[in-house]
Design a protein around this motif. Structure first.
Motif, short mmCIF file in Angstrom:
data_model
loop_
_atom_site.label_atom_id
_atom_site.label_comp_id
_atom_site.label_asym_id
_atom_site.label_seq_id
_atom_site.Cartn_x
_atom_site.Cartn_y
_atom_site.Cartn_z
N MET A 293 0.83 -1.21 0.00
CA MET A 293 0.00 0.00 0.00
C MET A 293 0.86 1.26 0.00
SD MET A 293 -3.19 -0.13 -0.47
CE MET A 293 -3.52 1.57 -0.01
N LYS A 294 2.03 1.19 0.61
CA LYS A 294 2.95 2.33 0.58
C LYS A 294 3.38 2.62 -0.86
CE LYS A 294 7.29 3.99 2.59
NZ LYS A 294 8.44 3.64 3.48
N LYS A 295 3.65 1.56 -1.61
CA LYS A 295 4.00 1.73 -3.03
C LYS A 295 2.80 2.24 -3.82
CE LYS A 295 7.53 -1.95 -3.08
NZ LYS A 295 7.33 -2.53 -1.74
N VAL A 296 1.61 1.74 -3.48
CA VAL A 296 0.39 2.19 -4.17
C VAL A 296 0.22 3.70 -4.01
CG1 VAL A 296 -2.14 2.15 -4.07
CG2 VAL A 296 -0.87 0.01 -4.08
N ARG A 297 0.40 4.22 -2.79
CA ARG A 297 0.21 5.65 -2.55
C ARG A 297 1.21 6.48 -3.34
NH1 ARG A 297 0.75 8.49 1.31
NH2 ARG A 297 -1.08 9.80 1.16
N ARG A 298 2.45 6.02 -3.44
CA ARG A 298 3.45 6.77 -4.20
C ARG A 298 3.08 6.82 -5.68
NH1 ARG A 298 9.12 4.38 -1.62
NH2 ARG A 298 9.05 5.60 0.32
N LEU A 299 2.69 5.68 -6.22
CA LEU A 299 2.31 5.63 -7.64
C LEU A 299 1.03 6.41 -7.90
CD1 LEU A 299 3.19 1.89 -8.20
CD2 LEU A 299 4.20 3.78 -9.47
N VAL A 300 0.09 6.34 -6.97
CA VAL A 300 -1.16 7.08 -7.13
C VAL A 300 -0.91 8.58 -7.11
CG1 VAL A 300 -3.32 7.67 -5.94
CG2 VAL A 300 -2.72 5.28 -6.30
N LEU A 301 -0.01 9.05 -6.25
CA LEU A 301 0.33 10.48 -6.22
C LEU A 301 0.88 10.93 -7.57
CD1 LEU A 301 0.81 13.18 -4.77
CD2 LEU A 301 3.03 12.29 -4.05
N ILE A 302 1.79 10.15 -8.13
CA ILE A 302 2.36 10.50 -9.44
C ILE A 302 1.28 10.47 -10.51
CG2 ILE A 302 4.03 9.81 -11.19
CD1 ILE A 302 5.74 8.64 -8.92
N GLU A 303 0.44 9.44 -10.48
CA GLU A 303 -0.64 9.31 -11.47
C GLU A 303 -1.65 10.45 -11.36
OE1 GLU A 303 -3.25 7.93 -14.44
OE2 GLU A 303 -1.12 7.64 -14.07
N MET A 304 -2.02 10.81 -10.12
CA MET A 304 -2.97 11.90 -9.93
C MET A 304 -2.41 13.21 -10.49
SD MET A 304 -3.74 14.74 -7.81
CE MET A 304 -2.89 14.49 -6.26
N SER A 305 -1.14 13.49 -10.22
CA SER A 305 -0.51 14.70 -10.74
C SER A 305 -0.43 14.66 -12.26
CB SER A 305 0.88 14.87 -10.14
OG SER A 305 0.82 14.92 -8.73
N ALA A 306 -0.13 13.48 -12.81
CA ALA A 306 -0.06 13.34 -14.27
C ALA A 306 -1.42 13.58 -14.90
CB ALA A 306 0.46 11.95 -14.63
N LEU A 307 -2.50 13.11 -14.25
CA LEU A 307 -3.85 13.31 -14.78
C LEU A 307 -4.21 14.78 -14.81
CD1 LEU A 307 -6.59 12.25 -15.75
CD2 LEU A 307 -7.22 11.87 -13.36
N PHE A 308 -3.96 15.50 -13.70
CA PHE A 308 -4.26 16.93 -13.68
C PHE A 308 -3.37 17.69 -14.67
CE2 PHE A 308 -6.31 16.03 -9.57
CZ PHE A 308 -7.44 16.82 -9.69
N ASP A 309 -2.10 17.29 -14.78
CA ASP A 309 -1.21 17.95 -15.74
C ASP A 309 -1.71 17.77 -17.16
OD1 ASP A 309 0.38 18.66 -13.64
OD2 ASP A 309 2.03 17.30 -14.10
N THR A 310 -2.10 16.55 -17.51
CA THR A 310 -2.56 16.25 -18.87
C THR A 310 -3.81 17.05 -19.21
OG1 THR A 310 -1.68 14.00 -18.67
CG2 THR A 310 -3.26 14.40 -20.43
N CYS A 311 -4.67 17.26 -18.22
CA CYS A 311 -5.91 18.01 -18.44
C CYS A 311 -5.70 19.52 -18.30
CB CYS A 311 -6.99 17.54 -17.47
SG CYS A 311 -7.49 15.83 -17.71
N GLY A 312 -4.48 19.95 -17.99
CA GLY A 312 -4.20 21.37 -17.89
C GLY A 312 -4.76 22.03 -16.65
N VAL A 313 -4.95 21.27 -15.58
CA VAL A 313 -5.48 21.80 -14.33
C VAL A 313 -4.36 21.87 -13.31
CG1 VAL A 313 -7.13 21.45 -12.44
CG2 VAL A 313 -7.76 20.84 -14.79
#
Length: 670
Positions: A293-313
């Motif tokens: 779960m510690k690894k999940v949170r790290r990857l989810v943080l990167i993915e969440m930031s990538a999603l907002f970046d891709t959408c220009g938010v």
């Protein structure tokens, strides 16, 4: 009350208080002669983006400082049509929202919330904190202890995730250069260059996927969802694909928008999103080990930031609040402190006991009471009960039988509101609010899924208990008149009116925030079964991460441990060879050491599910007294530490994904 189709909004003062009332309505008292009064005859329709009243309709009086919404003219004055769907916010629902705001302000706790100010991190600080939370501190601090683990994490990233890391490293690099810091952040091209193990064909494939070749896996995705069916993809809007990175799907969606004219949404109805069935089984929060779960949170943080970046938010995180908090008690106590108290009394408690008792009491009195959660209890009585609970709850002396249902609901909302740190956390508060800026409802839902997974465990478990309770309230809507919208609008102010935030927003922002936060709560309630699910692409990245770590551990193992490990490895290799031989021969071996069963051989077929394994176990072990629902088959070892399987998991499909796994039956605590 006669209903017109035009909007007349008068006398909104610059005071931060906002109260809605409907003229000549029997449901509300006459207009209060006090500052902060908002008088509405009719509301304009609310759109899906969360805009309640257009900004160009707001006019401020220089003399009074009041905002007035003028009657709309011409084509802009589309007639308001009440939507019969319970999934669409209507005018009555938003009246309930501002009525709840008035109740909160009258209760007296709003004044204390204005004392603290949330501050956004300075340039560079946010990127540094982000990299540390993502487990990539070694990218700016060579002495960081997680260097090897960070390198293994980088090897699993997709192109959009890698771009999110690169963006923050570059920003931090520029900031340090401005500050004339002696240490230079490594060039991003050096960060993502192939590792020494990239010579292996498998590593080369992973590196190629990260650099951008994985575009093929999202080709043909309609609106960033799954493969488009022939004939236009009828289900493209409602199918949720958990196997492909959300940010990669958003990139495809963005490219498609350039080629086609975006379709406007008629209203904000919530569709029935569906998740395609995965043979390797869905993974819920709590199914994985703490280490994974510690690894999940790290990857989810990167993915969440990538999603907002891709959408220009752009989302800016707030600095952590420094608040003087109570070290004991029930109300106004941090969740961590509260659960420490509770766990000393009942080990394993995940949701505060006071919240559990309040929810249980409301349900025991019956959820058919009209206006439960909406109609407030008497303020003086609620305050007295709160004081009594503080002194008698843990001693078991509180007279629950005398507590009225509406008072209990008010106490529940007070508990949430008085948390010294918001339930959605200071760190991700802006991200939750920014979810509705994403271009599609599907992306909003995906972002919420990631944000829920990012929450600390105490916050996530408490939020889940609340959402499940709200869903049970809604199931009785025919009697209690509490629909999805009613629950969302009365709970949104209690969840989102966190300390220090409301003093920073303008009146126009408060209008938008009303419908915006209500919509977010609607999504949390409606799609809770999906939001607490770990996407398969994240789990696959965890598997890759574990395999990379194992390779590094094998390479860097100290010589003094080598002889000891060789004997152990030979023994394990023999066992693994036996398991593989059995699997090749059409059998798997299941262990249940908790029940003193050495092992059990089961025929491996295409249709064998986890539920079949449990059924076979119970048929053989007659002495087991554990209920069927308390048993779970676990996938252990190989490329995962530990994973509780849902009963619809196909064993053969999972064995192909993790051929070195062991199968263990254990009892689980609900």
């Amino acid at each position: 009350m006669s209903r017109q189709q035009d909007v007349v909004l008068t006398a909104y003062t610059s005071n931060s208080e906002a109260v809605l009332a409907v003229k000549e309505s029997a449901e509300f008292p006459a207009a209060r002669r006090r500052s902060g009064f908002l008088h509405i005859q009719q509301l304009q329709t609310v759109d899906s983006a969360g805009s309640c009243w257009p900004e160009h309709c707001l006019k401020r009086s220089r003399r009074t400082g009041q905002y007035n919404v003028q009657r709309l003219r011409g084509p802009a004055a589309a007639p308001y049509q009440r939507c019969s769907s319970q999934d669409s916010l209507d005018e009555q629902a938003m009246v309930d929202y501002f009525k709840e705001v008035e109740i909160i302000q009258r209760s007296g706790d709003a004044e204390t919330q204005e004392e603290l100010q949330l501050k956004v991190a300075d340039e560079g600080e946010q990127e540094e904190a982000w990299l540390m939370e993502a487990g990539l501190a070694t990218l700016f601090d060579q002495s960081a202890s997680d260097g090897e683990d960070g390198i293994a994490l980088l090897s699993t990233l997709t192109r959009t995730q890698a771009a999110a890391v690169e963006r923050r490293v570059e920003t931090l690099k520029q900031t340090l250069r401005k500050r004339n810091k002696p240490y230079v952040v490594p060039d991003v091209r050096e960060i993502f260059k192939p590792s020494p193990t990239a010579a292996h064909s498998k590593d080369e494939a992973e590196s190629t996927e990260r650099s951008g070749s994985n575009k093929q896996e999202v080709e043909g995705l309609g609106n960033g969802v799954g493969p488009v069916a022939k004939g236009g993809g009828a289900n493209a809007e409602t199918d949720i694909n958990l196997e492909v990175s959300f940010s990669e799907q958003a990139l495809v969606y963005k490219e498609e928008l350039k080629l086609s004219k975006p379709q406007s949404q008629a209203d904000d109805r919530l569709p029935d999103f569906k998740v395609s069935q995965d043979k390797t089984g869905q993974t819920k929060v709590g199914d994985l080990s703490a280490e994974d779960m510690k690894k999940v949170r790290r990857l989810v943080l990167i993915e969440m930031s990538a999603l907002f970046d891709t959408c220009g938010v752009e989302v800016k995180a707030h600095k952590a609040l420094k608040v003087k908090v109570r070290e004991s008690g029930l109300f106004g106590v941090p969740l961590t402190v509260l659960l420490d108290q509770d766990q000393r009394r009942i080990p394993g408690t995940k949701v505060p006991l006071i919240l559990q008792h309040l929810i249980s009491h409301i349900e025991e009195q019956g959820l058919d009471t009209e206006g439960v959660l909406r109609i407030p209890g008497a303020a003086t009585r609620v305050k007295a009960v709160c004081h009594e609970l503080e002194h008698k709850f843990y001693e078991g002396l509180f007279p629950w039988e005398s507590l009225k249902q509406h008072d209990t609901a008010s106490l529940l909302k007070l508990f949430i509101r008085e948390l010294p740190y918001p339930l959605l956390t200071v760190q991700y508060f802006n991200a939750f609010i920014s979810v509705l800026k994403l271009p599609s409802q599907k992306q909003q839902l995906q972002a919420l899924n990631l944000l829920v997974l990012l929450l600390p465990e105490h916050n996530r478990d408490t939020l889940k208990a609340l959402m499940e309770f709200f869903q049970r309230v809604i199931h009785h809507k025919d009697k209690n008149k509490m629909t999805l919208n009613n629950v969302a609008v009365v709970m949104a102010p209690n969840i989102f009116m966190c300390k220090g935030f409301r003093s920073k927003i303008s009146e126009q922002q408060e209008f938008a925030m009303a419908t915006g936060t209500a919509n977010i709560v609607r999504l949390l309630i409606r799609y809770q079964n999906l939001l607490w699910t770990i996407p398969k692409f994240i789990l696959n990245q965890v598997r890759k991460h574990n395999m990379e770590n194992q390779r590094k551990m094998n390479r860097d193992r100290a010589v003094k441990k080598l002889l000891k490990k060789m004997a152990y490895d030979r023994e394990r290799a023999t066992e693994r060879q036996e398991r593989n031989t059995e699997a090749e021969g059409g059998f798997i071996r299941v262990q249940a050491p908790q029940f003193l069963m050495v092992s059990m051989a089961i025929q491996l077929t295409e249709d064998l599910k986890a539920s079949d394994v449990l059924t076979r176990f119970l048929s053989q072990e007659r002495s087991v007294t554990v209920k069927r629902e308390d048993l779970c088959l676990y996938e252990m070892g190989g490329n995962i530490k530990e994973r509780c399987l849902d009963e619809e998991t196909y064993i053969k499909a999972l064995l192909e994904l993790n051929p070195s796994a062991e199968w263990v039956i254990k009892s689980v605590q609900h």
